[in-house]
Design a protein around this motif. Structure first.
Motif, PDB file in Angstrom:
ATOM      1  N   PHE A   1       0.821  -1.208   0.000  1.00 58.63           N
ATOM      2  CA  PHE A   1       0.000   0.000   0.000  1.00 58.63           C
ATOM      3  C   PHE A   1       0.861   1.266   0.000  1.00 58.63           C
ATOM      4  CE2 PHE A   1      -2.091  -3.449   2.277  1.00 58.63           C
ATOM      5  CZ  PHE A   1      -3.273  -3.571   1.565  1.00 58.63           C
ATOM      6  N   GLN A   2       2.155   1.096  -0.340  1.00 59.00           N
ATOM      7  CA  GLN A   2       3.084   2.223  -0.349  1.00 59.00           C
ATOM      8  C   GLN A   2       3.875   2.258  -1.656  1.00 59.00           C
ATOM      9  OE1 GLN A   2       5.530   1.074   3.018  1.00 59.00           O
ATOM     10  NE2 GLN A   2       4.398   2.417   4.414  1.00 59.00           N
TER      11      GLN A   2
ATOM     12  N   GLU B   1      -4.730  -1.836  -8.381  1.00 57.59           N
ATOM     13  CA  GLU B   1      -5.419  -1.359  -9.579  1.00 57.59           C
ATOM     14  C   GLU B   1      -4.528  -1.518 -10.810  1.00 57.59           C
ATOM     15  OE1 GLU B   1      -6.443   2.635  -8.672  1.00 57.59           O
ATOM     16  OE2 GLU B   1      -7.977   2.105  -7.188  1.00 57.59           O
TER      17      GLU B   1
ATOM     18  N   TRP C   1       2.368   6.540   1.324  1.00 56.16           N
ATOM     19  CA  TRP C   1       1.201   5.652   1.235  1.00 56.16           C
ATOM     20  C   TRP C   1       0.406   5.986  -0.021  1.00 56.16           C
ATOM     21  CZ3 TRP C   1       0.257   1.710   4.673  1.00 56.16           C
ATOM     22  CH2 TRP C   1       1.051   1.690   5.818  1.00 56.16           C
ATOM     23  N   VAL C   2       0.052   4.917  -0.781  1.00 59.86           N
ATOM     24  CA  VAL C   2      -0.674   5.134  -2.049  1.00 59.86           C
ATOM     25  C   VAL C   2      -1.974   4.328  -2.110  1.00 59.86           C
ATOM     26  CG1 VAL C   2       1.393   5.712  -3.358  1.00 59.86           C
ATOM     27  CG2 VAL C   2       0.691   3.317  -3.170  1.00 59.86           C
ATOM     28  N   GLY C   3      -2.337   3.679  -1.024  1.00 55.12           N
ATOM     29  CA  GLY C   3      -3.591   2.930  -0.990  1.00 55.12           C
ATOM     30  C   GLY C   3      -3.573   1.726  -1.917  1.00 55.12           C
ATOM     31  N   LEU C   4      -4.609   1.606  -2.754  1.00 56.40           N
ATOM     32  CA  LEU C   4      -4.779   0.429  -3.625  1.00 56.40           C
ATOM     33  C   LEU C   4      -4.208   0.650  -5.027  1.00 56.40           C
ATOM     34  CD1 LEU C   4      -8.447  -0.509  -2.640  1.00 56.40           C
ATOM     35  CD2 LEU C   4      -6.332  -1.505  -1.758  1.00 56.40           C
ATOM     36  N   LYS C   5      -3.324   1.597  -5.166  1.00 53.70           N
ATOM     37  CA  LYS C   5      -2.771   1.945  -6.471  1.00 53.70           C
ATOM     38  C   LYS C   5      -2.149   0.731  -7.171  1.00 53.70           C
ATOM     39  CE  LYS C   5       1.190   4.396  -8.457  1.00 53.70           C
ATOM     40  NZ  LYS C   5       2.354   5.267  -8.156  1.00 53.70           N
TER      41      LYS C   5
END
Length: 285
Positions: free
Chosen positions: A24-25, A45, A38-42
Motif C-alpha cells: 500500500f506504499q 489497480e 502511502w498510495v492505498g490500492l494503487k
C-alpha cells in the motif's frame, strides 16, 4: 515443549507479515516501512488492469487444476496399493524408492528432464530418431510445458504424499477387515467400504489445505523450465513476482501481487471448509 514451535511461527511466519504494508506504499528501502509514501490500492489497480493479468491468471489456474486432478489422487492410489502388500520387506523397499525423489532439488529434477527430453542427445529423442521419428521439442514446446511440469511434480512428490495416508491406514482396526472377510467381502469390497471411509477425513483435510495453495505453482520449478518459446503458457504469478519485484525493483507492486494470491488462497480455504462441513465432514476448523 511448545516454545520452539511457537518461536518458529512467530519469527518466520507472523513477524514477516508486517512486510505486506509495502503493498500500500511506494516503498523506498532507504525510507523504510513508515517513511515511504502511502498510495492505498494503487498497485492493486495497476495489476488488475495490466495486460498480462489474465494471461498470468489463466496459466496459474490451469497448472493448479492439473495438480489437483492428476497429482492429488496419486498418493491416495499408491497408499491403497501399498496397504495391500503383505510382504513387509518389499513394501519398505518400494516406500524408500518412492520417497527419495522428494529430497532431490528442483535443479536436479529439471537437469534430469533435460537429459531425457533434450533434442540434442536426449534419451527419449534418441529413441524416437532411432525408429525413424522426428525429434520432439518437449522442452521448447508450449503444448508440452504443462504436461512436463505436472509430470515432474508427480514423480517428485507422490511418494512423500503417501506418508500421511499410510499413517491413517495404519490406524484402521484389523477386526473390521476380518469381519468383512467372514461376510464374504473381497479385497475391492474391503477397500471401498472400510479403507476409503477410514481415510476420508484425512483426504478432505489435505484437499482443503491443497486448495489453499491453489495459486502457488512453485517458483523454482517454473523458473527453471520457462524459456522464450513457452513463456506464453509458463509465466505464472510466482515468476512474475520475481521478475517485477527482484529484477525490476518494484517491491511494492510485487508485494501487491503476492498479497492477491494469499487473499485468494484464504477465500478458497474458507469456502472449501464450509462446503466440507455441509457434506458432514469435520474440516480444518
Amino acid at each position: 515443549m511448545l516454545l520452539p514451535g511457537l518461536l518458529y511461527f512467530l519469527i518466520y511466519k507472523y513477524a514477516p507479515m508486517w512486510g505486506v504494508l509495502i503493498a500500500f506504499q511506494d516503498y523506498q528501502p532507504f525510507l523504510g516501512f513508515f517513511g515511504s509514501k502511502w498510495v492505498g490500492l494503487k498497485h492493486f489497480e495497476t495489476f488488475f488492469t495490466d495486460a498480462s493479468f489474465w494471461m498470468l491468471f489463466k496459466n496459474t489456474f490451469i497448472l493448479a487444476v492439473y495438480n489437483i486432478v492428476f497429482f492429488f489422487p496419486l498418493p491416495i492410489i499408491i497408499s491403497l496399493m501399498l496397504n495391500e502388500v503383505r510382504k513387509e520387506a518389499f513394501k519398505r523397499v518400494v516406500q524408500t524408492l518412492i520417497y527419495i525423489p522428494h529430497f532431490v532439488s528442483w535443479v536436479v529434477v529439471v537437469g534430469i528432464s533435460f537429459l531425457f527430453f533434450s533434442t540434442e542427445g536426449g534419451i527419449v529423442n534418441s529413441m524416437l530418431t532411432s525408429v525413424g521419428h522426428e525429434p520432439v521439442k518437449f522442452l521448447l514446446s508450449a503444448d508440452w510445458f504443462r504436461t512436463m511440469i505436472t509430470s515432474q511434480v508427480m514423480w517428485k512428490e507422490t511418494g512423500w504424499g503417501t506418508i500421511i495416508f499410510l499413517a491413517a491406514l495404519a490406524g484402521v482396526d484389523p477386526g473390521l477387515y476380518e469381519a468383512a472377510r467372514i461376510d464374504g467381502a473381497g479385497r475391492w469390497r474391503q477397500m471401498w467400504h472400510i479403507t476409503l471411509p477410514a481415510i476420508r477425513s484425512t483426504i478432505i483435510v489435505l484437499l482443503i489445505l491443497r486448495i489453499g495453495h491453489f495459486l502457488d505453482s512453485g517458483f523454482e520449478q517454473i523458473f527453471l523450465m520457462v524459456n522464450p518459446m513457452n513463456r506464453n503458457v509458463g509465466e505464472v504469478f510466482d515468476t512474475y513476482v520475481y521478475s517485477t519485484g527482484i529484477s525490476q525493483g518494484k517491491f511494492s507492486y510485487s508485494t501487491a501481487v503476492g498479497m492477491f494470491k494469499s487473499v485468494v488462497g484464504l477465500v478458497l480455504v474458507i469456502v472449501a471448509n464450509r462446503l466440507a462441513k455441509r457434506l458432514g465432514e469435520d474440516g480444518i476448523y
